[in-house]
Scaffold this motif. Structure first.
Motif, PDB file in Angstrom:
ATOM      1  N   UNK A  75      72.408  15.999  14.447  1.00 53.87           N
ATOM      2  CA  UNK A  75      71.330  15.661  15.284  1.00 53.87           C
ATOM      3  C   UNK A  75      71.799  14.676  16.548  1.00 53.87           C
ATOM      4  N   UNK A  76      72.943  14.414  16.451  1.00 57.56           N
ATOM      5  CA  UNK A  76      73.642  13.576  17.549  1.00 57.56           C
ATOM      6  C   UNK A  76      72.809  12.199  17.274  1.00 57.56           C
ATOM      7  N   UNK A  77      72.315  11.538  18.418  1.00 60.44           N
ATOM      8  CA  UNK A  77      72.064  10.200  18.545  1.00 60.44           C
ATOM      9  C   UNK A  77      70.297  10.081  17.881  1.00 60.44           C
ATOM     10  N   UNK A  87      77.567   3.945  15.746  1.00 57.13           N
ATOM     11  CA  UNK A  87      77.846   3.955  14.187  1.00 57.13           C
ATOM     12  C   UNK A  87      77.445   5.372  13.790  1.00 57.13           C
ATOM     13  N   UNK A  88      78.546   6.115  13.196  1.00 59.26           N
ATOM     14  CA  UNK A  88      78.284   7.395  12.807  1.00 59.26           C
ATOM     15  C   UNK A  88      78.143   7.575  11.268  1.00 59.26           C
ATOM     16  N   UNK A  90      69.873  10.164   7.814  1.00 56.47           N
ATOM     17  CA  UNK A  90      70.956   9.019   8.124  1.00 56.47           C
ATOM     18  C   UNK A  90      70.228   7.939   8.133  1.00 56.47           C
ATOM     19  N   UNK A  91      70.632   6.708   7.688  1.00 58.63           N
ATOM     20  CA  UNK A  91      70.038   5.464   7.802  1.00 58.63           C
ATOM     21  C   UNK A  91      71.000   4.456   8.125  1.00 58.63           C
ATOM     22  N   UNK A  92      70.676   3.434   8.552  1.00 63.19           N
ATOM     23  CA  UNK A  92      71.346   2.031   8.756  1.00 63.19           C
ATOM     24  C   UNK A  92      71.610   1.575   7.480  1.00 63.19           C
ATOM     25  N   UNK A  93      72.669   0.964   7.010  1.00 60.29           N
ATOM     26  CA  UNK A  93      72.797   0.230   5.826  1.00 60.29           C
ATOM     27  C   UNK A  93      72.045  -1.170   5.802  1.00 60.29           C
ATOM     28  N   UNK A  94      71.214  -1.440   4.799  1.00 64.83           N
ATOM     29  CA  UNK A  94      70.358  -2.641   4.642  1.00 64.83           C
ATOM     30  C   UNK A  94      71.202  -3.722   4.018  1.00 64.83           C
ATOM     31  N   UNK A  95      71.183  -4.856   4.278  1.00 63.61           N
ATOM     32  CA  UNK A  95      72.005  -5.749   3.651  1.00 63.61           C
ATOM     33  C   UNK A  95      71.088  -6.711   2.657  1.00 63.61           C
TER      34      UNK A  95
END
Length: 73
Positions: free
Chosen positions: A65-67, A19-20, A30-35
């Motif tokens: 930063x890559x992964x 996920x980019x 950068x963060x994952x979206x929280x539901x």
């Protein structure tokens, strides 16, 4: 939906999930979206849902930063 799913040749057998994220401004992390409240996946983030659904590792990727993060099944 993840941005990229690598599979074994069979689309039902995922091998890796990517996920980019393109945070703005540049100093944002950068963060994952929280539901949130009212969502079926409330309390989980995108990466956790991808891993649960596709049963393989999910990675958050940024251009600078890559992964940055991996979530394992």
């Amino acid at each position: 939906m993840p941005d990229v799913v690598i599979h074994s040749g069979n689309p039902l057998q995922a091998v890796s999930i990517y996920d980019f994220k393109f945070p703005c401004p540049a100093n944002n992390e950068a963060t994952w979206k929280m539901y949130g409240h009212g969502h079926i996946y409330r309390g989980l983030n995108q990466g956790q849902v991808y891993v649960e659904a596709l049963k393989t590792e999910a990675a958050l990727v940024t251009p600078r930063r890559g992964i940055e993060q991996r979530i394992h099944p």
